[in-house]
Design a protein around this motif. Sequence first.
Motif, short mmCIF file in Angstrom:
data_model
loop_
_atom_site.label_atom_id
_atom_site.label_comp_id
_atom_site.label_asym_id
_atom_site.label_seq_id
_atom_site.Cartn_x
_atom_site.Cartn_y
_atom_site.Cartn_z
N TRP A 1 0.91 -1.27 0.16
CA TRP A 1 -0.02 0.05 -0.04
C TRP A 1 0.75 1.30 -0.07
O TRP A 1 0.62 2.47 -0.65
CB TRP A 1 -0.87 -0.04 1.14
N ARG B 1 1.13 4.07 -3.01
CA ARG B 1 0.53 5.78 -2.51
C ARG B 1 1.92 6.52 -2.66
O ARG B 1 1.70 7.81 -2.10
CB ARG B 1 -0.16 5.83 -1.43
N ARG C 1 -10.13 15.38 -2.22
CA ARG C 1 -10.18 14.22 -3.24
C ARG C 1 -9.12 13.22 -2.79
O ARG C 1 -9.17 12.03 -2.93
CB ARG C 1 -10.28 14.48 -4.68
N ARG D 1 -8.08 8.59 -1.52
CA ARG D 1 -6.97 7.64 -1.77
C ARG D 1 -5.86 7.46 -0.73
O ARG D 1 -5.16 6.46 -1.03
CB ARG D 1 -6.12 8.13 -2.97
#
Length: 303
Positions: free
Chosen positions: A196, A200, A241, A245
Amino acid sequence: MRWIAVLVGLLTGTAQGQDLLPILSVRLAQNESQRSRLVELIGRITSDSSKSLEIDIDEITGEYIVGATLEPASRSAEIQVSVNAWRSVDPDAFEPGPMNALLGAFGLADARTIRVHIDESGDRLVARWDRRRDDPATTPVHETELAIRLVDESAVEHWRVEGLGVGRFIVGALRAGLAIEEGERSPSDRAFAEGWLRSRSTLLNSLERASVGTEVVITQDLHSAFVFRFDPAIKVESLGRASLRIVPNGIPPVMIRDRALAPEFAVAQAESGAVVVIAPTRADLDGVLDALDLEAISGGDGP
């Protein structure tokens, strides 16, 4: 994991052997009226009574002992971890245990001793440590300023944290959370977390560069949170936004004494620009948002 129960002040017991080795001490100033809220928060985290405490390990039985009586600190607060001594008596807590990973998240995997204190002014939080690879006779102790208390006439206490943006915070918090949870993490859990972070990394690095200031905020009710401030050019809607994520769906919450601790966050618009507020609980998040007069535009179970 018996060591994490010790660190959060949840384990109690009576010494069975006679050879007690101190591994962690938390000493607070005797005059409570002169303590900052940060000191009160440290006391609440480490002890139900918010008093000084010491954690020893019995060198014969390996039992952890909590609650030794200590003299009050000469400063507002002093915390000392005797890492080398702890490692020598209970090596399994470090390898294959989680302590190496936890210390590594803060760049201190090879520390001998770690000392954190609030200086005489009550306005500087300072960390000092020495490293195993260094010669203590020739190498000075390393020291860094962790936070500075800001002058603020409001009812909120602000501590500015240098060199930490939201990207680095999320990476460190995720790795530390995996390390300190009671119960063993499976290799698949750790592999998922590292995967992860890799997926990211570009976004987290961008957010780190856009961060312009970080504070620990503590309210009158001792609600606390990290507040990350961003460049005014960053629009709060865009940050909202991006936050969708950042939430690592699927990361299990940290469990301590059958309680799931899942930090929560919110994106909000402040006078100086967009901010991200990350708190250990929903009550902390709501308390800090209310104290700062901020209205969240988005948020969720935290990173």
